[in-house]
Design a protein around this motif. Structure first.
Motif, PDB file in Angstrom:
ATOM      1  N   LEU A  48      40.608  78.583 -26.506  1.00  0.00           N
ATOM      2  CA  LEU A  48      41.273  79.443 -26.008  1.00  0.00           C
ATOM      3  C   LEU A  48      41.115  79.078 -24.205  1.00  0.00           C
ATOM      4  O   LEU A  48      39.454  79.402 -24.259  1.00  0.00           O
ATOM      5  N   ASP A  49      41.575  79.755 -23.252  1.00  0.00           N
ATOM      6  CA  ASP A  49      41.272  80.257 -21.804  1.00  0.00           C
ATOM      7  C   ASP A  49      41.754  81.466 -22.176  1.00  0.00           C
ATOM      8  O   ASP A  49      42.962  82.249 -22.907  1.00  0.00           O
ATOM      9  N   VAL A  50      40.175  82.423 -22.161  1.00  0.00           N
ATOM     10  CA  VAL A  50      39.736  83.459 -22.141  1.00  0.00           C
ATOM     11  C   VAL A  50      39.757  84.535 -20.844  1.00  0.00           C
ATOM     12  O   VAL A  50      38.676  83.891 -20.657  1.00  0.00           O
ATOM     13  N   LEU A  51      40.146  85.298 -20.554  1.00  0.00           N
ATOM     14  CA  LEU A  51      39.040  85.794 -19.675  1.00  0.00           C
ATOM     15  C   LEU A  51      38.709  87.095 -19.745  1.00  0.00           C
ATOM     16  O   LEU A  51      38.961  88.124 -21.174  1.00  0.00           O
ATOM     17  N   ASP A  52      36.983  87.831 -19.867  1.00  0.00           N
ATOM     18  CA  ASP A  52      36.232  88.671 -20.887  1.00  0.00           C
ATOM     19  C   ASP A  52      36.704  89.676 -19.519  1.00  0.00           C
ATOM     20  O   ASP A  52      35.646  89.377 -18.517  1.00  0.00           O
ATOM     21  N   VAL A  53      37.107  90.736 -19.595  1.00  0.00           N
ATOM     22  CA  VAL A  53      37.439  91.818 -17.959  1.00  0.00           C
ATOM     23  C   VAL A  53      35.762  92.862 -18.182  1.00  0.00           C
ATOM     24  O   VAL A  53      35.318  93.343 -19.436  1.00  0.00           O
ATOM     25  N   GLY A  54      35.098  93.491 -17.124  1.00  0.00           N
ATOM     26  CA  GLY A  54      34.743  94.143 -17.693  1.00  0.00           C
ATOM     27  C   GLY A  54      33.043  93.757 -18.477  1.00  0.00           C
ATOM     28  O   GLY A  54      32.583  94.114 -18.750  1.00  0.00           O
ATOM     29  N   THR A  55      32.765  91.858 -17.402  1.00  0.00           N
ATOM     30  CA  THR A  55      31.751  91.141 -17.999  1.00  0.00           C
ATOM     31  C   THR A  55      30.670  92.024 -18.393  1.00  0.00           C
ATOM     32  O   THR A  55      29.562  91.015 -19.098  1.00  0.00           O
ATOM     33  N   GLY A  56      29.867  92.711 -17.359  1.00  0.00           N
ATOM     34  CA  GLY A  56      29.010  93.188 -17.524  1.00  0.00           C
ATOM     35  C   GLY A  56      27.627  91.654 -17.043  1.00  0.00           C
ATOM     36  O   GLY A  56      28.007  91.023 -17.057  1.00  0.00           O
ATOM     37  N   THR A  57      26.712  92.176 -18.126  1.00  0.00           N
ATOM     38  CA  THR A  57      25.782  90.836 -18.072  1.00  0.00           C
ATOM     39  C   THR A  57      26.729  89.983 -18.938  1.00  0.00           C
ATOM     40  O   THR A  57      25.390  88.920 -19.205  1.00  0.00           O
ATOM     41  N   GLY A  58      27.848  89.845 -19.568  1.00  0.00           N
ATOM     42  CA  GLY A  58      27.998  88.010 -19.570  1.00  0.00           C
ATOM     43  C   GLY A  58      28.108  88.204 -21.121  1.00  0.00           C
ATOM     44  O   GLY A  58      28.904  87.405 -22.351  1.00  0.00           O
ATOM     45  N   GLN A  59      27.161  89.923 -22.233  1.00  0.00           N
ATOM     46  CA  GLN A  59      27.324  89.342 -23.428  1.00  0.00           C
ATOM     47  C   GLN A  59      28.055  88.300 -24.324  1.00  0.00           C
ATOM     48  O   GLN A  59      28.576  87.913 -24.864  1.00  0.00           O
ATOM     49  N   VAL A  60      29.458  88.825 -23.857  1.00  0.00           N
ATOM     50  CA  VAL A  60      30.436  88.841 -24.556  1.00  0.00           C
ATOM     51  C   VAL A  60      31.479  86.783 -24.611  1.00  0.00           C
ATOM     52  O   VAL A  60      31.467  87.044 -25.318  1.00  0.00           O
ATOM     53  N   ALA A  61      30.716  87.571 -23.019  1.00  0.00           N
ATOM     54  CA  ALA A  61      31.302  86.083 -22.955  1.00  0.00           C
ATOM     55  C   ALA A  61      30.214  85.123 -22.790  1.00  0.00           C
ATOM     56  O   ALA A  61      31.101  83.620 -23.047  1.00  0.00           O
ATOM     57  N   MET A  62      29.871  85.270 -23.259  1.00  0.00           N
ATOM     58  CA  MET A  62      28.611  84.497 -23.495  1.00  0.00           C
ATOM     59  C   MET A  62      29.010  83.719 -24.627  1.00  0.00           C
ATOM     60  O   MET A  62      28.618  82.509 -25.234  1.00  0.00           O
ATOM     61  N   VAL A  63      28.957  84.456 -26.093  1.00  0.00           N
ATOM     62  CA  VAL A  63      29.497  84.993 -27.441  1.00  0.00           C
ATOM     63  C   VAL A  63      30.611  83.650 -27.780  1.00  0.00           C
ATOM     64  O   VAL A  63      30.561  82.843 -27.896  1.00  0.00           O
ATOM     65  N   LEU A  64      31.752  83.628 -26.486  1.00  0.00           N
ATOM     66  CA  LEU A  64      33.228  83.211 -26.647  1.00  0.00           C
ATOM     67  C   LEU A  64      32.266  82.184 -26.267  1.00  0.00           C
ATOM     68  O   LEU A  64      33.004  81.026 -26.996  1.00  0.00           O
ATOM     69  N   ALA A  65      31.760  81.725 -25.422  1.00  0.00           N
ATOM     70  CA  ALA A  65      31.770  80.252 -24.999  1.00  0.00           C
ATOM     71  C   ALA A  65      31.184  79.383 -26.132  1.00  0.00           C
ATOM     72  O   ALA A  65      31.123  78.139 -26.370  1.00  0.00           O
ATOM     73  N   GLY A  66      30.125  80.359 -26.516  1.00  0.00           N
ATOM     74  CA  GLY A  66      29.328  79.274 -27.885  1.00  0.00           C
ATOM     75  C   GLY A  66      30.074  79.167 -28.997  1.00  0.00           C
ATOM     76  O   GLY A  66      29.910  78.815 -29.522  1.00  0.00           O
ATOM     77  N   LEU A  67      31.334  80.030 -28.789  1.00  0.00           N
ATOM     78  CA  LEU A  67      32.401  79.757 -29.893  1.00  0.00           C
ATOM     79  C   LEU A  67      32.971  78.244 -30.118  1.00  0.00           C
ATOM     80  O   LEU A  67      34.196  77.836 -30.353  1.00  0.00           O
ATOM     81  N   GLY A  68      33.065  78.028 -28.639  1.00  0.00           N
ATOM     82  CA  GLY A  68      33.544  76.722 -28.225  1.00  0.00           C
ATOM     83  C   GLY A  68      35.327  77.455 -27.037  1.00  0.00           C
ATOM     84  O   GLY A  68      35.566  76.584 -26.912  1.00  0.00           O
ATOM     85  N   HIS A  69      35.492  78.530 -26.590  1.00  0.00           N
ATOM     86  CA  HIS A  69      36.289  78.634 -25.652  1.00  0.00           C
ATOM     87  C   HIS A  69      36.221  78.592 -24.178  1.00  0.00           C
ATOM     88  O   HIS A  69      35.061  77.970 -24.056  1.00  0.00           O
ATOM     89  N   ARG A  70      36.930  78.761 -23.359  1.00  0.00           N
ATOM     90  CA  ARG A  70      36.864  78.215 -21.821  1.00  0.00           C
ATOM     91  C   ARG A  70      37.364  79.853 -21.008  1.00  0.00           C
ATOM     92  O   ARG A  70      37.990  80.378 -21.666  1.00  0.00           O
ATOM     93  N   VAL A  71      35.800  80.227 -20.840  1.00  0.00           N
ATOM     94  CA  VAL A  71      35.839  81.824 -20.408  1.00  0.00           C
ATOM     95  C   VAL A  71      35.851  81.884 -19.113  1.00  0.00           C
ATOM     96  O   VAL A  71      34.977  81.585 -18.514  1.00  0.00           O
ATOM     97  N   THR A  72      36.322  83.346 -18.584  1.00  0.00           N
ATOM     98  CA  THR A  72      35.995  83.315 -17.484  1.00  0.00           C
ATOM     99  C   THR A  72      35.404  84.871 -17.858  1.00  0.00           C
ATOM    100  O   THR A  72      36.744  85.505 -18.474  1.00  0.00           O
ATOM    101  N   GLY A  73      34.088  85.103 -17.136  1.00  0.00           N
ATOM    102  CA  GLY A  73      34.281  86.769 -16.852  1.00  0.00           C
ATOM    103  C   GLY A  73      34.904  87.624 -15.345  1.00  0.00           C
ATOM    104  O   GLY A  73      33.638  86.595 -14.140  1.00  0.00           O
ATOM    105  N   ILE A  74      34.867  88.390 -14.906  1.00  0.00           N
ATOM    106  CA  ILE A  74      34.736  89.422 -13.970  1.00  0.00           C
ATOM    107  C   ILE A  74      34.370  90.794 -14.267  1.00  0.00           C
ATOM    108  O   ILE A  74      33.916  91.289 -15.289  1.00  0.00           O
ATOM    109  N   ASP A  75      34.124  90.652 -13.577  1.00  0.00           N
ATOM    110  CA  ASP A  75      33.463  92.063 -13.124  1.00  0.00           C
ATOM    111  C   ASP A  75      33.657  92.447 -11.600  1.00  0.00           C
ATOM    112  O   ASP A  75      33.292  91.938 -10.824  1.00  0.00           O
ATOM    113  N   LEU A  76      32.764  93.582 -11.516  1.00  0.00           N
ATOM    114  CA  LEU A  76      32.995  94.736  -9.768  1.00  0.00           C
ATOM    115  C   LEU A  76      31.673  95.297  -9.590  1.00  0.00           C
ATOM    116  O   LEU A  76      31.022  95.435  -8.812  1.00  0.00           O
ATOM    117  N   SER A  77      30.586  94.542 -10.490  1.00  0.00           N
ATOM    118  CA  SER A  77      29.373  95.147 -10.228  1.00  0.00           C
ATOM    119  C   SER A  77      28.192  94.303 -10.231  1.00  0.00           C
ATOM    120  O   SER A  77      27.882  93.234 -10.398  1.00  0.00           O
TER     121      SER A  77
END
Length: 231
Positions: A48-77
């Protein structure tokens, strides 16, 4: 300095210690396994194409990418983004990490199949506006899936974590979920945005890990929840 600027400053300062806690070698493998199960059950099968909002250090984004998703993570920090980019570079098909506002992500309508977040809702200004914007980014059948808890039911001023200097009264005034006592307000926001079949799932596996390994300094053990709905 705006309220959001103060929030960004706080999380940039917290980024090193926050990331070190997420990467703890004694817990890392167990965490990855538990969160992989949670996100695999929360979303349809990859890719899936997934947007991880407030991704922080990217923990969720990394897990989702590891599951095979196409992930974009965004944050303001900036501090969090630096850590997330470092981790993303270590994966062969790691997530794209971008500077972006979770309240108003700058993508065309229908860009994603899912929007995710973890530990964002409590510190999200205008969550009703944010979720409405997430819904507009979704394709038909898309899902919003967020993880959070009632972290500070007694107020941020009484929290063990030291928020002084950043989460002042002006900041707290724009965070309607910061002192929520249950997930009911989050459910209501998702439903008001037009999402259907909104469910609340207690994350007992994470609670067990927290009890086994402990939580970050100055944090209390709380049962966390996955709140999800679909377009």
């Amino acid at each position: 300095m705006t309220a959001q600027d103060r929030i960004n400053t706080y999380w940039t300062g917290r980024a090193p210690s926050y990331d070190e806690h997420v990467q703890r070698p004694d817990r890392f493998t167990a965490d990855q396994q538990a969160w992989s199960v949670i996100w695999a059950q929360a979303l349809p099968p990859a890719p899936l194409d997934v947007l991880d909002v407030g991704t922080g250090t990217g923990q969720v984004a990394m897990v989702l990418a590891g599951l095979g998703h196409r992930v974009t993570g965004i944050d303001l920090s900036d501090g969090m983004l630096e850590r997330a980019r470092r981790h993303a570079a270590e994966l062969p098909r790691g997530p794209r990490i971008r500077h972006g506002d979770a309240v108003a992500p700058d993508f065309p309508p229908g860009s994603f199949d899912a929007v995710t977040s973890r530990y964002l809702m409590w510190t999200l200004r205008e969550p009703d506006v944010a979720v409405a914007n997430w819904v507009r980014l979704l394709r038909p059948g898309g899902r919003v899936a967020v993880v959070d808890s009632a972290w500070f039911p007694d107020g941020l001023d009484n929290a063990s974590e030291n928020f002084a200097g950043c989460y002042d009264e002006r900041v707290q005034a724009v965070l309607p979920l910061a002192t929520a006592t249950s997930m009911d307000q989050t459910v209501a926001i998702l439903e008001q945005a037009g999402l259907t079949d909104v469910t609340v799932t207690p994350l007992k596996s994470i609670l067990e890990l927290d009890r086994r390994f402990g939580v970050a300094p100055h944090h209390d053990i709380r049962l966390q929840y996955l709140v999800a709905g679909r377009v």
